[in-house]
Scaffold this motif. Structure first.
Motif, mmCIF file in Angstrom:
data_model
loop_
_atom_site.group_PDB
_atom_site.id
_atom_site.type_symbol
_atom_site.label_atom_id
_atom_site.label_comp_id
_atom_site.label_asym_id
_atom_site.label_seq_id
_atom_site.Cartn_x
_atom_site.Cartn_y
_atom_site.Cartn_z
ATOM 1 N N TYR A 246 42.668 1.608 3.097
ATOM 2 C CA TYR A 246 42.659 2.786 4.035
ATOM 3 C C TYR A 246 42.847 1.966 5.581
ATOM 4 C CZ TYR A 246 39.215 6.282 1.768
ATOM 5 O OH TYR A 246 38.807 6.954 1.115
ATOM 6 N N ILE A 247 43.234 2.208 6.863
ATOM 7 C CA ILE A 247 43.588 1.297 7.287
ATOM 8 C C ILE A 247 43.085 2.249 8.694
ATOM 9 C CG2 ILE A 247 45.934 0.279 8.721
ATOM 10 C CD1 ILE A 247 47.065 1.820 5.860
ATOM 11 N N ASN A 248 42.300 1.530 9.624
ATOM 12 C CA ASN A 248 41.593 1.704 10.926
ATOM 13 C C ASN A 248 42.887 2.627 11.230
ATOM 14 O OD1 ASN A 248 41.350 1.516 13.984
ATOM 15 N ND2 ASN A 248 39.155 2.103 13.431
ATOM 16 N N LYS A 249 43.116 3.867 12.070
ATOM 17 C CA LYS A 249 44.014 4.565 12.611
ATOM 18 C C LYS A 249 44.791 3.971 13.951
ATOM 19 C CE LYS A 249 45.978 9.100 12.892
ATOM 20 N NZ LYS A 249 47.148 8.986 14.214
ATOM 21 N N GLU A 250 43.731 3.931 14.771
ATOM 22 C CA GLU A 250 43.852 2.994 15.860
ATOM 23 C C GLU A 250 45.196 1.948 16.114
ATOM 24 O OE1 GLU A 250 40.234 2.963 18.089
ATOM 25 O OE2 GLU A 250 40.794 5.084 17.610
ATOM 26 N N LYS A 251 44.494 0.941 14.621
ATOM 27 C CA LYS A 251 45.309 -0.431 14.774
ATOM 28 C C LYS A 251 46.291 0.484 14.369
ATOM 29 C CE LYS A 251 40.934 -2.974 15.176
ATOM 30 N NZ LYS A 251 39.782 -3.273 14.956
ATOM 31 N N PHE A 252 46.159 0.693 13.132
ATOM 32 C CA PHE A 252 47.857 0.725 12.564
ATOM 33 C C PHE A 252 48.717 1.798 12.907
ATOM 34 C CE2 PHE A 252 50.621 4.055 9.889
ATOM 35 C CZ PHE A 252 51.103 3.043 8.852
ATOM 36 N N ASP A 253 48.861 2.133 14.511
ATOM 37 C CA ASP A 253 49.361 3.678 15.236
ATOM 38 C C ASP A 253 50.151 1.590 16.010
ATOM 39 O OD1 ASP A 253 48.724 5.860 13.519
ATOM 40 O OD2 ASP A 253 47.364 6.048 15.234
ATOM 41 N N ALA A 254 49.176 1.161 16.410
ATOM 42 C CA ALA A 254 49.311 0.096 17.469
ATOM 43 C C ALA A 254 49.936 -0.945 16.653
ATOM 44 C CB ALA A 254 48.479 -0.701 17.825
ATOM 45 N N LEU A 255 50.176 -1.181 14.824
ATOM 46 C CA LEU A 255 51.246 -1.863 14.842
ATOM 47 C C LEU A 255 52.757 -1.941 15.114
ATOM 48 C CD1 LEU A 255 49.951 -2.214 11.019
ATOM 49 C CD2 LEU A 255 49.826 -3.316 13.000
ATOM 50 N N PRO A 256 53.616 -2.499 15.279
ATOM 51 C CA PRO A 256 55.087 -3.228 15.282
ATOM 52 C C PRO A 256 55.370 -1.762 13.767
ATOM 53 C CG PRO A 256 54.776 -4.448 15.377
ATOM 54 C CD PRO A 256 53.140 -4.527 15.257
ATOM 55 N N VAL A 257 56.773 -0.886 14.325
ATOM 56 C CA VAL A 257 56.975 0.034 13.597
ATOM 57 C C VAL A 257 57.538 -0.849 12.378
ATOM 58 C CG1 VAL A 257 58.003 1.913 14.552
ATOM 59 C CG2 VAL A 257 58.991 -0.401 14.278
#
Lengths: 359, 359
Positions: A246-257
């Motif tokens: 599981y990855i916190n969605k906000e934090k995942f979305d903010a990761l570099p591609v």
């Protein structure tokens, strides 16, 4: 890409000095994230989380570090879902069916009784609607899940007497949880909730008559063969349970591609790795069990059929009461039906021949 | 958040006329590599190479680009091994058993008749001695191979008459190559070498009586069902052929460690992806074939047993003549024996029940 544009803009604003375009465009952040699991390090599952973290670290040469915590160390063992959802930790490694009480549909990210096997689940995830349906469901809880481990079909557990028909299950006190417990109850079994560490003494004292755990490798480590004689197969309630990162969605979305792709690939590596690990270790343990007196038995056909019928009742109820469950379950079952048809044609025929000739 | 901090740091350092230490340590090279395959883009295999290249690109945000070439476009279809070995191209995607003529042991990186299935091969690679043995062998040819695609157990092919026993194979002209051809020859079949595009007209004209290709999805695309009635299972000579990514060893060793890990993970992604793709597509094609008149048949037990015995003869000869083959084959067979034992206990029982109840 947006990131690169930002960097160039920053560089330009900073005085158009000589930040080399290449070096600047390649600057990836150093991250130190925490990952909470639901199990102690002694259970093989835990290795899935470790493999995942190691792979991310390897692919970033240590720039993206993930520290793995045992169940209960940072948050409660079954608090992983909430902890990732609310951002207490950035990541988790767990089984979604633990959170069945929040929403029964979460179980479809792991397995349900008579659900898909390991390969079928991957096919549904990658080329069916599995990934979209499951990720859409978890997005509502601010979680991005990826498959990151599997045990394969588990064993049906340890019994202190033979099960020759459904009638033999009547009144049997068995350690079995989740949906398997709910379904086997319809066959007369009295499901018991017993933590892993208490199974051995409970079987020994006779406070329970049977217990299911995982498979030969994990079961032997806990010594169940010393306190029960019969080892049943298959564990129809665990037909290839999928463990998830599981990855916190906000934090995942903010990761570099790059990091997003690396996280997904690391999950795939962990997924394959855990399946391979179980496949390599289980037969070694099984041979040892059999050579030291364990009696291997298959559930009679009438038990499987009664359990299958009971499961269908449960699914009919859940389809009525839970629209998320209905949406995902119906798609899964349709896909699974085709998978079973094909599995019996080439793969199943070859496997059956190889099993018969290898003996 | 760390990302924003980095941006500010970059801006500050750029103002101070310095290449930021962090950015410098993160500078990864921009690479443009070429990958040669052995097949045209119309064959599903090709997608394995494309997936691999895309994954590498995704994990590096386009910094490590790999251009994929069809078989024959850059180097001959079966020249991939040599081209990667001598550095003509940096990478290849191919099946190692094509290079059986150079060293029979190379076939063990793909599959041999009655060899391991997809899952078993992964287990041997990851938790047996598979990876070490195969990579050591290929290192001598300056190649680093990784599993990067699998078809699963293939079909036994198309026949214009029923095969009711080994006797029916006598004198049968069948399109079948490689070790499968050598072995089925001992059963009376006359193996024919026919390129994919010529199979249809050869079956139609009756210059061959039978032909094997891949499985329902690929076979239907070539229309074999229109020129042969019986579709046999299983393809015991292709029990889960593994496609490989090859990387020129000197070039692989010179890659930054991040890229080495990313290449390996991208191969794993491609491996899972191709298996899922075949699993999703094959049952759809199979149902269409059956509904349009194809007669599905299983090879009789005596055919499988005779083929198995013939295969053992061949392996005995190869173990005598080729020390590389002996080393790797013996290890594989030992591992496979345990895998078959375990596969029949939990996975096989569950699969068989699901197949019987799904009908």
């Amino acid at each position: 890409m947006t990131q690169r544009r930002d960097l160039l803009a920053v560089a330009a604003l900073a005085g158009a000095m000589a930040v080399p375009a290449m070096a600047a465009s390649h600057a990836l952040p150093e991250l130190n994230w925490r990952l909470a699991t639901s199990v102690p390090p002694t259970i093989e599952f835990y290795e899935g989380a470790v493999t995942f973290a190691e792979e991310v670290e390897r692919m970033t040469d240590g720039k993206f570090k993930i520290r793995v915590f045992a169940g209960g160390e940072l948050v409660p063992a079954f608090g992983v879902f909430d902890a990732v959802s609310d951002g207490t930790v950035e990541m988790g490694h767990t089984a979604s069916y633990y959170y069945f009480g929040k929403n029964e549909a979460y179980a479809l990210d792991t397995t349900v009784p008579f659900g898909m096997n390991y390969r079928q689940f991957q096919a549904w995830w990658n080329y069916g609607n599995g990934k979209t349906l499951i990720q859409d469901l978890f997005a509502k809880a601010n979680i991005v899940p990826f498959p990151a481990g599997n045990t394969g079909v588990q064993m049906g557990g340890w019994f202190n007497k033979e099960v020759k028909s459904v009638a033999d299950l009547d009144g049997l006190k068995m350690r079995i949880g989740g949906m398997g417990g709910k379904i086997i109850q319809k066959l007369g079994v009295v499901p018991q909730s017993v933590p892993g560490a208490d199974i051995y003494p409970s079987l020994e004292k006779g406070t329970i008559d049977a217990a299911e755990w995982i498979g030969p490798h994990d079961d032997m480590k806990l010594g169940f063969n010393q306190v029960a004689s019969y080892y049943y197969t298959p564990g129809w309630w665990e037909a290839g349970p999928n463990l998830s990162v599981y990855i916190n969605k906000e934090k995942f979305d903010a990761l570099p591609v790059e990091y997003q792709a690396i996280v997904e690939a690391a999950a795939t590596r962990a997924n394959v790795d855990m399946m391979s690990s179980y496949d390599a270790k289980n037969p070694v343990a099984l041979k040892k069990l059999i050579s030291t007196g364990t009696k291997l038995r298959a559930f009679p056909r009438d038990v499987l059929e009664a359990a299958y019928a009971a499961a269908q009742e449960t699914y009919a109820e859940l389809r009525e009461s839970n629209p998320d469950f209905k949406l995902i379950y119906d798609d899964m079952v349709k896909f699974q039906k085709d998978q079973n048809l094909w599995a019996g044609v080439a793969e199943g025929r070859q496997d059956a021949f190889m099993q018969s000739i290898s003996r």
